[in-house]
Scaffold this active site. Structure first.
Site, PDB file in Angstrom:
ATOM      1  N   GLU A  35       0.761  -1.253   0.021  1.00 24.75           N
ATOM      2  CA  GLU A  35       0.005  -0.019  -0.030  1.00 24.75           C
ATOM      3  C   GLU A  35       0.870   1.270   0.037  1.00 24.75           C
ATOM      4  O   GLU A  35       0.361   2.320  -0.473  1.00 24.75           O
ATOM      5  CB  GLU A  35      -0.878   0.153   1.231  1.00 24.75           C
TER       6      GLU A  35
ATOM      7  N   PHE B  99     -11.468  -7.196  13.875  1.00 24.04           N
ATOM      8  CA  PHE B  99     -10.510  -7.496  13.072  1.00 24.04           C
ATOM      9  C   PHE B  99     -10.171  -6.473  12.053  1.00 24.04           C
ATOM     10  O   PHE B  99     -11.131  -6.091  11.266  1.00 24.04           O
ATOM     11  CB  PHE B  99     -11.039  -8.934  12.239  1.00 24.04           C
ATOM     12  N   GLN B 100      -8.842  -6.341  11.589  1.00 20.13           N
ATOM     13  CA  GLN B 100      -8.335  -5.255  10.864  1.00 20.13           C
ATOM     14  C   GLN B 100      -9.188  -4.080  11.256  1.00 20.13           C
ATOM     15  O   GLN B 100      -9.127  -3.244  10.165  1.00 20.13           O
ATOM     16  CB  GLN B 100      -8.432  -5.821   9.326  1.00 20.13           C
TER      17      GLN B 100
ATOM     18  N   LYS C 185     -17.547  -0.943   6.361  1.00 18.13           N
ATOM     19  CA  LYS C 185     -17.956  -1.730   5.163  1.00 18.13           C
ATOM     20  C   LYS C 185     -19.641  -1.951   4.989  1.00 18.13           C
ATOM     21  O   LYS C 185     -19.909  -2.113   3.882  1.00 18.13           O
ATOM     22  CB  LYS C 185     -17.550  -3.258   5.639  1.00 18.13           C
TER      23      LYS C 185
ATOM     24  N   MET D   6      24.181   9.340   2.066  1.00 17.76           N
ATOM     25  CA  MET D   6      24.171  10.506   2.542  1.00 17.76           C
ATOM     26  C   MET D   6      24.346  10.379   4.158  1.00 17.76           C
ATOM     27  O   MET D   6      25.037  11.335   4.694  1.00 17.76           O
ATOM     28  CB  MET D   6      22.821  11.123   2.514  1.00 17.76           C
TER      29      MET D   6
END
Lengths: 166, 573
Positions: free
Chosen positions: B53, B115-116, B165, B473
Site C-alpha cells: 500500500e 479484525f483489521q 464496510k 548521505m
C-alpha cells in the site's frame, strides 16, 4: 515551556463535526504546548460550536498556532482575545471540609466574593463561585485555611463586549 | 443526477468518475471488497494493483505530481490503511493532492478492536489536509465531492476518507451533488492590493534582487509569470528542490538550486542580495541555514497561498497571501526594470567561477550517469528521484526546463518514494518523453516489490539503481562530522540488481565504469517494451558538494572535501 508566559484567551468558531476537537488539540500538542483550559459550547446555530481555549506560551508561537487553527477545514474563525474588550468568566466549585463552628467564616468569605454554597453536610460545603480568573484564584487561596477536598473550574468563557459577535 | 438505490460502493465509484478519475492505485482486503466489486463494473477507471500500500500511495502521488490532477488510492482497513501513512505524510509535506479511500470495519464494530479495525482517521489527523469518517451511505455523495474539492484547491494536500464496510455495502438514497458545506474552508486567490503595492515599492528600490521559486509556483502554474517577472525586473532566479523546472535552467538569469546542496552561485546570491522574494516557497531549513543570519539585511517578500506560512519561519517585510500566479499578475504591472545590471553580471561571474563539477577519476560517478542521461535525452525526460546523495546530484546535474519534469520527496525525504512515484508518473505521462527514476541501493530496496507492477503494465521506465553499497548521505555525515565512525550505513548484502530485474522479466543492464555509461544508457533508452533496470555500481565513498552543514550560516558553505574534521552540525538532519 515557561510558566511565566502570559495566558492567552483564544476563541474559536468551529463546524460541529466529529474529530474537530482532536484536530485543534493536535495543533497545540505537536509543539508540545499545553492547553490550560478548554470550553466547548453549542451556539445559536446547531451547525457550529464555540470553543474557548486558554494557553500559555511564546506570543509569536501562539500567533502561529492561531493561524494554523484558522487553516483547519473545520475552523471558521480563530481569534486571540487577550487584551481585547471582552467579558471573561469562569465558574469554580470548591469543596471544603469545615466543622460546624467554621461555617460562619466560610459563609463570610462567600458573601465577600459573591459566591454561594450549593451543598452542605455536617463537615463539608461546596462553594460555587463565578468571576474572572484572579477572583477565583483569590477565593481558592483563602479557602486553603480550611481543607480543600477537591476543586474544579469550568475554564474561561469569553464574549466580546458591545453589539459585535465574538 | 438522481439515482435509484445504489450501494455506497457504487456511489464512491460513480463519484470518482464524476471527478474525472480514470486511474486509481490500490490493494484490496476484506473490508474493501464491496468497493473493489463495484470497481469491476466501471469501464473507465483503471485499477493499478500495487504490491504494497505504501507503493500505491507513492504511485498516486507521482501521478498527481506529473499531471496536476488528484491521485486516488484505495486500500483496505487495518494494515492496508497503516501502510499508506508514509505516502500520505509524504504528500502532505509536499502539498500533493491525494484522495485516500481506506476501507473500515462495520460501524457497529468501531472501537471494539474488530479484525483489521484501525482508528485510521485518528491515526492520520496529523498527516492529512482533512479527513472524513463516513457513518452513513447517504453522506457519501457530498463527502466525495468535498474531499476532491479540498484535496485540489488552495494549498493542495491529501484527504482521507474512511469507509466502513456497512456504509459501502449499504444503500444510498441521496442524489449526487456538487454542493459542499465547508464554512471554515477558505481559498485565497488574489493578495490584498495594499500588500502588493507595498511589495512593488520595495522592489523598485532594489538593485540586487533575487527571486526564490518554490513548489507553490509550480502548483499554481505560474511559470510564465515567473519568467516574465524575472526578465522584466532583470532579477536572477534561484529554485528550491521542488521549484526546479518552473524557471528554465538554461535561462541566463537562472542560478539553479539554492540551499544545503545548492549551487555556489545561488547561495552567494542569497548572501549578497538586497531583496529576496519567495514565490511559493516556505523558507525551509534546507534553504535558510542558520536563520538569524539568513538574508539579514535584505528585504524579504513572501507570496504564499497558505496564510499560516506568514511568519512561520521568518517575518517577511511583506506577506502576500494568494495564489502565486494571480499575485504575480497583480505585481507585474506595478514594477519595471531595475538598476540591476551590475548585480546580474556579478551573479554570472560566480556562475563561471564556481560551476558544479565532479571528480572524473576513480570509479563510476553517479554525477556522470545522471549527466550522461541528461545529454543523451537533451534534458527531455521525466525524472523521479529517491532520497539521498543521488537525489542531490540529480538536482545538480539533471537540469530541467519545464514544470512537472522532476519529482522529489522534498519535505518528507521519504526513501522508497522514487521508484513507485515513477510508476505513477509513467501512467500520467503525456509528454512522450521517457520516465527515468534514480534510486539509491537503500531506497530502491524499500519499495522494489513494485517491479511487478511496472512489469505487468509494461511501463517503459528507466530505473537507475545507484549502488554504492552504502546509505550514502548518512555515511557522508558520519565521514564529515562524526570522525568517520560509520554506524549502520553498510549495505553489503545487496542483491545483483540485474538478476533481480531479470527475475521479473524486465531488462537488466549494468554500468561499472564511466566509459560504459553512454553505451548502456543509449541501450536503455532504446528499449520500450517494459521497465529497464540499470544497475550502476558506483564509487562507494563519494560526497556531495557544495554543502552547508545543517543549522550553519550559508557563508560557511563547503565547496570541496575538507582537509580537517568538521564540527558536529547544530541543525536537524
Amino acid at each position: 515551556m515557561s510558566q511565566n508566559h502570559f495566558a492567552h484567551s483564544i476563541s474559536l468558531l468551529v463546524a460541529n463535526r466529529p474529530g474537530a476537537l482532536v484536530r485543534i488539540a493536535l495543533v497545540f500538542s505537536r509543539r508540545g504546548y499545553n492547553i490550560d483550559s478548554l470550553v466547548v459550547s453549542p451556539t445559536l446555530d446547531p451547525e457550529f460550536s464555540r470553543m474557548n481555549i486558554v494557553a500559555r506560551g511564546n506570543p509569536e508561537i501562539l500567533m502561529q498556532i492561531i493561524k494554523q487553527l484558522e487553516k483547519l477545514v473545520d475552523v471558521v474563525q480563530a481569534k486571540d482575545h487577550t487584551d481585547m474588550n471582552v467579558v471573561e468568566k469562569e465558574l469554580a466549585l470548591i469543596k471544603v471540609r469545615c466543622k460546624p463552628e467554621q461555617r460562619t467564616e466560610v459563609l463570610q468569605l462567600c458573601d465577600h466574593f459573591k459566591a454561594i454554597t450549593v451543598d452542605m453536610t455536617e463537615n463539608s460545603m461546596i462553594i460555587q463561585i463565578t468571576g474572572n480568573t484572579d477572583k477565583i484564584d483569590a477565593m481558592r487561596s483563602l479557602c486553603t485555611k480550611f481543607e480543600i477536598v477537591e476543586y474544579i473550574r469550568t475554564g474561561k468563557v469569553i464574549m466580546l463586549r458591545g453589539e459585535d459577535r465574538t | 443526477m438522481a439515482q435509484n438505490k445504489i450501494s455506497g460502493a457504487q456511489v464512491v465509484i460513480e463519484c470518482l468518475k464524476r471527478e474525472g478519475v480514470d486511474i486509481i492505485f490500490g490493494y484490496p482486503g476484506g473490508s474493501a471488497i464491496p468497493l473493489f466489486d463495484a470497481l469491476l463494473d466501471s469501464t473507465t477507471i483503471k485499477m493499478v494493483l500495487s504490491r504494497h500500500e505504501q507503493g500505491a500511495t507513492h504511485m498516486a502521488d507521482g501521478y498527481a505530481r506529473q499531471t496536476g490532477k488528484v491521485g486516488v488510492v484505495l486500500v483496505t482497513s487495518g494494515p492496508g490503511a497503516t501502510n499508506t501513512f508514509t505516502g500520505i505524510y509524504t504528500a502532505m509535506m509536499d502539498s500533493i493532492p491525494l484522495v485516500v479511500l481506506t476501507a473500515q470495519t462495520t460501524t457497529p464494530n468501531l472501537g471494539k478492536d474488530a479484525f483489521q479495525e484501525c482508528d485510521t482517521s485518528g491515526m492520520t489527523f496529523a498527516a492529512v489536509k482533512h479527513s472524513f469518517l463516513v457513518k452513513s451511505p447517504d453522506d457519501l455523495p457530498q463527502v466525495m465531492n468535498e474531499a476532491f474539492h479540498i484535496a485540489r484547491s488552495g494549498r493542495p494536500g491529501p484527504v482521507l476518507i474512511d469507509l466502513p464496510k456497512d456504509v459501502t455495502a449499504g444503500i444510498c438514497t441521496k442524489p449526487f451533488t456538487d454542493a459542499t458545506n465547508l464554512p471554515g474552508y477558505k481559498i485565497p486567490t488574489y493578495a490584498p492590493t495594499e500588500a502588493v503595492e507595498k511589495a512593488a515599492a520595495l522592489i523598485k528600490k532594489s538593485t540586487k534582487p533575487l527571486l526564490l521559486v518554490g513548489h507553490g509556483a509550480m502548483i499554481s502554474g505560474a511559470a510564465r509569470q515567473v519568467k516574465e517577472l524575472a526578465e522584466k525586473l532583470n532579477a536572477p532566479v534561484a529554485s528550491t528542490l521542488l521549484g526546479l523546472g518552473v524557471f528554465p535552467a538554461s535561462h541566463e538569469l537562472s542560478l539553479g538550486m539554492l540551499g544545503m546542496h545548492g549551487t555556489v552561485y545561488a547561495n552567494k546570491a542569497v548572501l549578497d542580495c538586497d531583496l529576496i522574494m519567495s514565490i511559493g516557497s516556505r523558507w525551509d531549513d534546507r534553504i535558510t541555514g542558520k536563520l538569524d543570519v539568513f538574508c539579514k539585511d535584505a528585504v524579504k517578500l513572501h507570496i504564499d497561498i497558505d496564510p499560516a506560512e506568514d511568519g512561520k519561519v521568518l517575518q517577511p517585510d511583506v506577506f502576500m497571501c494568494g495564489d502565486a500566479k494571480l499575485v504575480l499578475e497583480q505585481l507585474l504591472p506595478l514594477v519595471g526594470k531595475l538598476d540591476s545590471n551590475e548585480w546580474v553580471k556579478t551573479c554570472q561571474t560566480w556562475k563561471k567561477r564556481f560551476p558544479l563539477t565532479y571528480p572524473k577519476q576513480g570509479g563510476l560517478r553517479m554525477q556522470h550517469v545522471i549527466h550522461t542521461l541528461w545529454e543523451l535525452t537533451k534534458g527531455k525526460a521525466i525524472v523521479t528521484s529517491d532520497v539521498g546523495q543521488h537525489q542531490m546530484w540529480v538536482a545538480q546535474f539533471f537540469n530541467v526546463e519545464n514544470p512537472r519534469q522532476l519529482h522529489n520527496s522534498g519535505g518528507a525525504g521519504t526513501m522508497g518514494f522514487g521508484f513507485p512515484s515513477s510508476i505513477g508518473a509513467s501512467f500520467g505521462n503525456t509528454t512522450g518523453w521517457p520516465v527515468c527514476c534514480f534510486a539509491g541501493d537503500g531506497g530502491f530496496q524499500m519499495t522494489m516489490a513494485e517491479m511487478a507492477t511496472a512489469c505487468i503494465h509494461k511501463l517503459p521506465i528507466k530505473i537507475f539503481v545507484m549502488d554504492n553499497k552504502f546509505l550514502g548521505m548518512v555515511r557522508q555525515w558520519q565521514d564529515l562530522f562524526y570522525d568517520k565512525r560509520y554506524s549502520a550505513v553498510n549495505m553489503e548484502g545487496n542483491p545483483d540488481f540485474v538478476k533481480f530485474a531479470e527475475a521479473y522479466g524486465a531488462l537488466g543492464l549494468r554500468i561499472k565504469r564511466g566509459a560504459d555509461a553512454e553505451r548502456v544508457i543509449k541501450k536503455a533508452l532504446e528499449y520500450n517494451d517494459g521497465p529497464v533496470l540499470i544497475h550502476c555500481e558506483c564509487e562507494k565513498e563519494d560526497n556531495v558538494f557544495p554543502m552547508i552543514p545543517a543549522g550553519a550560516p550559508i557563508s560557511s558553505m563547503i565547496t570541496e572535501p575538507p582537509k580537517t574534521q568538521l564540527e558536529k552540525p547544530t541543525g536537524s538532519t
